[in-house]
Every structure is written in C-alpha cells, then in structure tokens.
Design an enzyme around this catalytic site. Structure first.
Site, PDB file in Angstrom:
ATOM      1  N   HIS A   1       0.834  -1.200   0.000  1.00  0.00           N
ATOM      2  CA  HIS A   1       0.000   0.000   0.000  1.00  0.00           C
ATOM      3  C   HIS A   1       0.865   1.244   0.000  1.00  0.00           C
ATOM      4  CE1 HIS A   1       0.613  -1.274   4.178  1.00  0.00           C
ATOM      5  NE2 HIS A   1       0.611   0.010   4.500  1.00  0.00           N
ATOM      6  N   PHE A   2       0.353   2.267  -0.648  1.00  0.00           N
ATOM      7  CA  PHE A   2       0.979   3.592  -0.658  1.00  0.00           C
ATOM      8  C   PHE A   2       0.098   4.525   0.154  1.00  0.00           C
ATOM      9  CE2 PHE A   2       4.326   3.338  -3.908  1.00  0.00           C
ATOM     10  CZ  PHE A   2       4.032   2.109  -4.468  1.00  0.00           C
TER      11      PHE A   2
HETATM   12  P1  5GP Z   1       1.480   0.514   7.415  1.00  0.00           P
HETATM   13  O1  5GP Z   1       2.070   0.825   8.754  1.00  0.00           O
HETATM   14  O2  5GP Z   1       1.313  -0.969   7.184  1.00  0.00           O
HETATM   15  O3  5GP Z   1       2.215   1.199   6.291  1.00  0.00           O
HETATM   16  O4  5GP Z   1       0.049   1.185   7.433  1.00  0.00           O
HETATM   17  C1  5GP Z   1      -1.160   0.490   7.491  1.00  0.00           C
HETATM   18  C2  5GP Z   1      -2.254   1.524   7.517  1.00  0.00           C
HETATM   19  O5  5GP Z   1      -3.510   0.849   7.353  1.00  0.00           O
HETATM   20  C3  5GP Z   1      -2.354   2.320   8.835  1.00  0.00           C
HETATM   21  O6  5GP Z   1      -2.190   3.707   8.556  1.00  0.00           O
HETATM   22  C4  5GP Z   1      -3.739   1.983   9.365  1.00  0.00           C
HETATM   23  O7  5GP Z   1      -4.369   3.080   9.976  1.00  0.00           O
HETATM   24  C5  5GP Z   1      -4.465   1.509   8.127  1.00  0.00           C
HETATM   25  N1  5GP Z   1      -5.523   0.538   8.400  1.00  0.00           N
HETATM   26  C6  5GP Z   1      -5.396  -0.597   9.139  1.00  0.00           C
HETATM   27  N2  5GP Z   1      -6.551  -1.280   9.170  1.00  0.00           N
HETATM   28  C7  5GP Z   1      -7.421  -0.559   8.408  1.00  0.00           C
HETATM   29  C8  5GP Z   1      -8.787  -0.766   8.053  1.00  0.00           C
HETATM   30  O8  5GP Z   1      -9.448  -1.738   8.435  1.00  0.00           O
HETATM   31  N3  5GP Z   1      -9.361   0.158   7.250  1.00  0.00           N
HETATM   32  C9  5GP Z   1      -8.676   1.254   6.798  1.00  0.00           C
HETATM   33  N4  5GP Z   1      -9.322   2.100   6.020  1.00  0.00           N
HETATM   34  N5  5GP Z   1      -7.382   1.486   7.115  1.00  0.00           N
HETATM   35  C10 5GP Z   1      -6.763   0.577   7.924  1.00  0.00           C
END
Ligand code: 5GP
Length: 142
Positions: free
Chosen positions: A99-100
């Site tokens: 993801h970005f």
């Molecule tokens: P990472 O730290 O993996 O780059 O970021 C993951 C992101 O996914 C976090 O900013 C978190 O808030 C978001 N996130 C996690 N679970 C969900 C979800 O169920 N729905 C949405 N819309 N965002 C999520």
C-alpha cells in the site's frame, strides 16, 4: 499467508471509504489518518511487499497515483504531502499487503513526521554498491 484486512476490503467483506477503483487498483481513506484526507492506494493483486508486485500492477498504480494525489490535495486545500510505502515489520509495515500512503502535510504539526539521520557516501562504497545494484537489476529483467 493469512488473509489481510486489505484483501477483505478488496473483496467487499469489510467496508471502507472508497475514493477510487479500477481493474487493478483500489484507494480508500485510512482509518487512523495522520491528517485529513490521508488515503491508502493498494493493488488488487495480493503481494506482501513492493518487490513482490507484478509489473502490471505496479504500472497501474503508477498511472493513477498522480491523479489521486491531485484530488486529495484539491479537496484538502493542501499543496504539500508525503507518499509513504512501508515494507516489512522493521520498516513500520503493519498490514502485509502492498500500500501507498498519500498523507497531506497542511502544517508542520500535522501529517507525517520523519526522522532523517543523514549519512555520507564515500566514492568507493558508492561505486561498489551502484555496480552491484545495476547488475542485480539487469539480472531481474521481466
Ligand atoms: P502501514 O504501517 O502498514 O504502512 O500502514 C497500514 C495503515 O492501514 C495504517 O495507517 C492503518 O491506519 C491503516 N488501516 C489498518 N486497518 C485498516 C482498516 O481496516 N481500514 C482502513 N481504512 N485502514 C486501515
């Protein structure tokens, strides 16, 4: 590999605030935004980290990212923003589906804060590393 929360969002098993979708890409608002308009852009292809993503999905993401950035900036009235893309637990990845993040930076106290411990690059190391990476890229042609 266990199904991630983002795969469930792609499959419509859990809801999201969708802002964009095409055959390869989905974008929706982050559930815990660092600033207003914080958006996640993901490939529909299941891949844990960017280095595992197909060229086709990568191209689809690259094609649409600027358009989504423009929309988020327009709506939030912000001209500055960060793109963040974490790979691996040690690099702050929490959801193991590529993801970005598009994170508007409306002020110094909102949005992404970054630690940036500057190093220095000596020419011998630079030559060696650049050569090695160049060779790896050449060996990894699609
Ligand atoms: P990472 O730290 O993996 O780059 O970021 C993951 C992101 O996914 C976090 O900013 C978190 O808030 C978001 N996130 C996690 N679970 C969900 C979800 O169920 N729905 C949405 N819309 N965002 C999520």
């Amino acid at each position: 590999m266990a199904e991630t929360i983002f795969k469930k969002i792609i499959d419509g098993k859990i809801p999201c605030h969708k802002v964009y979708e095409d055959d390869h890409v989905l974008a929706f608002l982050d559930i815990n935004p660092l600033s207003r308009g914080h958006t996640l852009v993901i490939p529909k292809e299941v891949a844990e980290t960017l280095d595992h993503l197909s060229d086709e999905s990568a191209a689809a993401l690259g094609r649409v990212m600027p358009r989504i950035c423009r929309a988020v900036m327009k709506v939030t009235g912000t001209s500055e923003y960060n793109i963040l893309q974490n790979n691996g637990r040690g690099a702050h990845q929490a959801v193991f589906h590529v993801h970005f993040h598009i994170i508007p930076k409306p002020s110094a106290s909102e949005g992404l804060e970054i630690g940036w411990p500057l190093g220095s690059l000596d020419s011998k190391t630079a030559e060696t590393v650049a050569q090695q990476v160049k060779q790896q890229i050449a060996a990894d042609r699609p």
